[in-house]
Design an enzyme around this catalytic site. Structure first.
Site, PDB file in Angstrom:
ATOM      1  N   ILE A  24       0.829  -1.204   0.000  1.00  0.00           N
ATOM      2  CA  ILE A  24       0.000   0.000   0.000  1.00  0.00           C
ATOM      3  C   ILE A  24       0.862   1.252   0.000  1.00  0.00           C
ATOM      4  O   ILE A  24       0.673   2.163  -0.797  1.00  0.00           O
ATOM      5  CB  ILE A  24      -0.948   0.002   1.220  1.00  0.00           C
ATOM      6  N   GLY A  27       7.008   4.213   4.231  1.00  0.00           N
ATOM      7  CA  GLY A  27       7.292   5.401   5.024  1.00  0.00           C
ATOM      8  C   GLY A  27       8.675   5.339   5.609  1.00  0.00           C
ATOM      9  O   GLY A  27       9.510   4.512   5.220  1.00  0.00           O
ATOM     10  N   MET A  29       9.454   4.600   8.728  1.00  0.00           N
ATOM     11  CA  MET A  29       9.623   3.563   9.734  1.00  0.00           C
ATOM     12  C   MET A  29       9.192   2.188   9.245  1.00  0.00           C
ATOM     13  O   MET A  29       9.648   1.189   9.778  1.00  0.00           O
ATOM     14  CB  MET A  29       8.795   3.900  10.982  1.00  0.00           C
ATOM     15  N   ASP A 141       1.638  13.001  16.097  1.00  0.00           N
ATOM     16  CA  ASP A 141       1.897  13.169  14.658  1.00  0.00           C
ATOM     17  C   ASP A 141       0.586  13.386  13.908  1.00  0.00           C
ATOM     18  O   ASP A 141       0.283  12.709  12.934  1.00  0.00           O
ATOM     19  CB  ASP A 141       2.631  11.939  14.113  1.00  0.00           C
TER      20      ASP A 141
END
Length: 720
Positions: A24, A27, A29, A141
């Site tokens: 999908i 990122g 992390m 975040d």
């Protein structure tokens, strides 16, 4: 045309449960995949941490703790955390799959949103934050990439706790967050609480209403310092006509001092809903449209319905990137990914000198437009307050002028300052020779560096199941630098090499570090004491201790309640391997007792016999006649003799009234046959004595005589 590189996890089974169907997003992390939970037959979002984070055991402990905290948070506007685990060197988090798209995608498509739509979206986001704050969780975040708009109309906020996990895995001089939405206290003090989430939500509301972020810059540090040293402008500065209440709401949420903001999401939610209910339809449907210079401009057109936000989204959230502030940005501008900014004393930045781009002389060459907003008034030399002298305060560049200024600077940078054709031919020859020599030397160095030097490609040797010393020798002989990390392993003995990261036979550059994984042997877990606990609680305790329930047997117990554990094997505090079984003996309760036969005994003796057998005796209030049992004795019991009952069960006894008295008629002179038949019909036993042979068949005498006699007794007829 290049074929896309297939992700190695796609079409694999993670932890024997989650079948990975597609990637999908990626990122800073982790990578997020669409997967199918084969155990429950449902789609999930599988977030897999990158290897360098999965190898950090301290980070994994924090990651597990944060995942458990997030999993306890169940709210319609929060993406649910379903599972978490470590399998095959992969650390993963299983989340609710929300098909749709992100708030970022909606804003990129539509630009500024109407207050009606913006406040409706914010209501769901802030309600989710309020539930998290009530549970003691801080998001850290909040940004449009983490707001998911499902295609069924649901609005959810994702990635609770992950920013905290990664921030605590870095040093104290590192700041984690998305700089465009970063609260000032995160830059200056590094600590975050509920008010930090409120600040980020206020920045997000500003962007939804105006189509722009309040602070932008060429580097993350510039944007972060802007949050610290500048106040967030009100939305109506960019979009004249917005309701004053919206300005006040943004100003309240984005106050630089956390003490001046709403204390948490719950306080913000109340004010947000009050404003939604108090604005008029015209104020709610007002919208900033794009102006000719690319910025927002006011528009009174009605907005679209809220249902329009429900479009396709794939994944749990936009990836969270980890970016070193010293590295150049890929696009030369700001970013919406989560960034790590190293604060080394808040060093002063030296800005390039040049003409004041705000002067009238530069107006035609991409200077400030006349309708820009005042940025500052420096009050320095030459500022005598005479506007006609062109000494007024500089004005902010529009986006169009900024692009023109960048193009002009780029042309100046590429304009040669001297001509190689000018001057003496000999000097040109020397310069060309030096240039060729430098290029040749660079080519030779590059060839050595990438051919035989530190940049050469080598295959990582397979060092599994050999001693750590021999494994280190093989890695050194291959020209690789390595570090050692001890790990638990069920198959490889302690002290032997499990393998490497990256794994063999992957090719790496010699200067790239390799981690040698050395076995600590199998990880052992302490057996908990589950005696006297229910079988369900015992199973949960064993699973929490990373063990499993083995064979379960049942026994009668006089002291342990039914369904609870009587004993366990192995005993508590024994050390076992991961997933080892623990056998349990479970109580069936007290053993049953045999019912004694007490019929015919007198009442006192019958009660004592039942109590001695461990049962309880009860006497029925109604007594019964019995031809065979004397009065006062037990004529019946409701539990059959020899049967089994639980200890303490009640047996009901019926006491005899003795035989029933029945009328006996006078049969003297009657025929013997009819007298006999009548007596038998009354329940008597009849005996006949013949006198003189009983030739006449008549009753001469009877015993007993006329009157009454016990039912079932014997009546003697004397017949002649």
């Amino acid at each position: 045309m290049h074929e896309p590189v297939k992700d190695s996890l796609v079409e694999t089974l993670v932890d024997d449960r989650y079948f990975v169907r597609s990637l999908i997003a990626r990122g800073g992390m982790s990578s997020v995949y669409l997967a199918t939970d084969r155990r429950l037959d449902r789609d999930v979002a599988l977030k897999v941490l990158y290897p360098h984070l999965a190898a950090d055991r301290g980070f994994l402990r924090r990651f597990e703790s944060e995942a458990k905290s997030a999993a306890r948070l169940s709210h319609p506007h929060v993406v649910g955390v379903l599972d978490q685990g470590i399998a095959e060197n992969l650390a993963y988090l299983v989340m609710e799959y929300v098909p749709g798209r992100t708030l970022r995608g909606l804003m990129e498509e539509r630009g500024p949103l109407s207050p009606r739509l913006a406040l409706a979206l914010m209501d769901a986001v802030v309600e989710g934050l309020a539930a998290a704050h009530d549970a003691g969780l801080v998001h850290r975040d909040v940004k449009p990439e983490n707001v998911l708009l499902a295609d069924n109309g649901r609005i959810k906020i994702a990635d609770f706790g992950l920013a905290r996990a990664v921030s605590t895995s870095t040093n104290t001089g590192t700041l984690v967050g998305t700089v465009a939405y970063l609260a000032p206290e995160l830059v200056t003090a590094g600590g975050a609480d509920e008010r930090s989430d409120v600040y980020s939500a206020g920045i997000m509301l500003y962007e939804m209403l105006t189509g722009r972020q309040p602070f932008t810059g060429d580097s993350p540090i510039q944007v972060a310092f802007a949050h610290v040293h500048s106040s967030v402008p009100v939305p109506s500065a960019l979009c004249p006509g917005l309701a004053e209440d919206l300005d006040e709401l943004v100003r309240w949420c984005t106050a630089k001092d956390p003490e001046e903001r709403p204390v948490n999401g719950r306080a913000l939610l109340g004010e947000l809903r009050h404003i939604r209910s108090s604005l008029s339809d015209a104020e709610l449907d007002f919208r900033c449209g794009p102006s000719p210079d690319g910025g927002p401009a006011a528009s009174g057109a009605p907005t679209e319905a809220l249902s329009g936000v429900t479009e396709v989204l794939a994944g749990a959230a936009a990836g969270t990137a980890v970016i070193d502030a010293s590295a150049p940005r890929p696009d030369g501008t700001g970013s919406n990914s989560t960034e790590v900014i190293h604060r080394s004393g808040n060093a002063t930045t030296v800005l390039p000198s040049g003409r004041n781009p705000g002067s009238r002389d530069d107006a035609d060459a991409g200077g400030y437009a006349d309708d820009d907003y005042d940025a500052y008034d420096d009050g320095g030399e030459g500022d005598d307050g005479d506007d006609d002298a062109g000494q007024g305060a500089p004005r902010r560049l529009t986006k169009r002028d900024e692009r023109a200024l960048v193009r002009r600077s780029d042309r100046e940078a590429h304009r040669p300052r001297m001509s190689l054709r000018s001057g003496k031919p000999r000097r040109r020859g020397i310069l060309l020779g030096l240039l060729l020599t430098v290029l040749l030397a660079a080519a030779v160095f590059a060839g050595w560096f990438f051919g035989a030097g530190p940049g050469a490609l080598v295959s990582v040797p397979d060092v599994s199941n050999i001693s750590a010393e021999d494994a280190g020798t093989q890695l050194g002989d291959a020209g690789l630098t390595y570090s050692t990390n001890e790990v638990f392993d069920e198959a490889v003995a302690a002290g032997l090499a499990v393998g490497t990261d990256p794994a063999a036979p992957r090719e790496v550059r010699r200067f790239q570090p390799v981690t040698l994984l050395v076995s600590k042997g199998p990880q052992l877990f302490t057996v908990p004491n589950v005696v006297q606990r229910t079988i369900e609680a015992a199973g949960e305790n064993l699973r929490d201790a990373e063990l499993s329930v083995g064979a379960v047997t049942e026994e009668y117990s006089e002291s342990v309640a039914a369904g609870s554990v009587i004993s366990q094997q192995p005993l508590p505090d024994t050390l076992l391997r991961l997933g080892a079984p623990v056998d349990l003996t479970v109580s069936r309760g007290p053993a049953p007792v045999e019912v004694p036969g007490v019929t015919g005994l007198d009442e006192e003796a019958a009660v004592k016999a039942l109590e001695d057998a461990g049962l309880t005796a009860a006497v029925a209030p109604d007594k019964a006649n019995s031809a065979s049992v004397p009065a006062g004795a037990v004529v019946a019991q409701d539990a059959a003799p020899g049967g089994l009952l639980e200890r303490g069960s009640t047996v009901t006894l019926t006491i005899s009234l003795g035989p029933r008295m029945v009328e006996v008629p006078n049969y003297v002179g009657q025929r013997a046959e009819s007298a006999r038949a009548d007596l038998e019909s009354r329940g008597f036993t009849v005996e006949v004595e013949n006198l003189l042979g009983g030739l006449l068949g008549l009753v001469r005498d009877q015993e007993p005589g006329a009157g009454t006699a016990p039912e079932g007794s014997t009546v003697t007829l004397k017949v002649v």
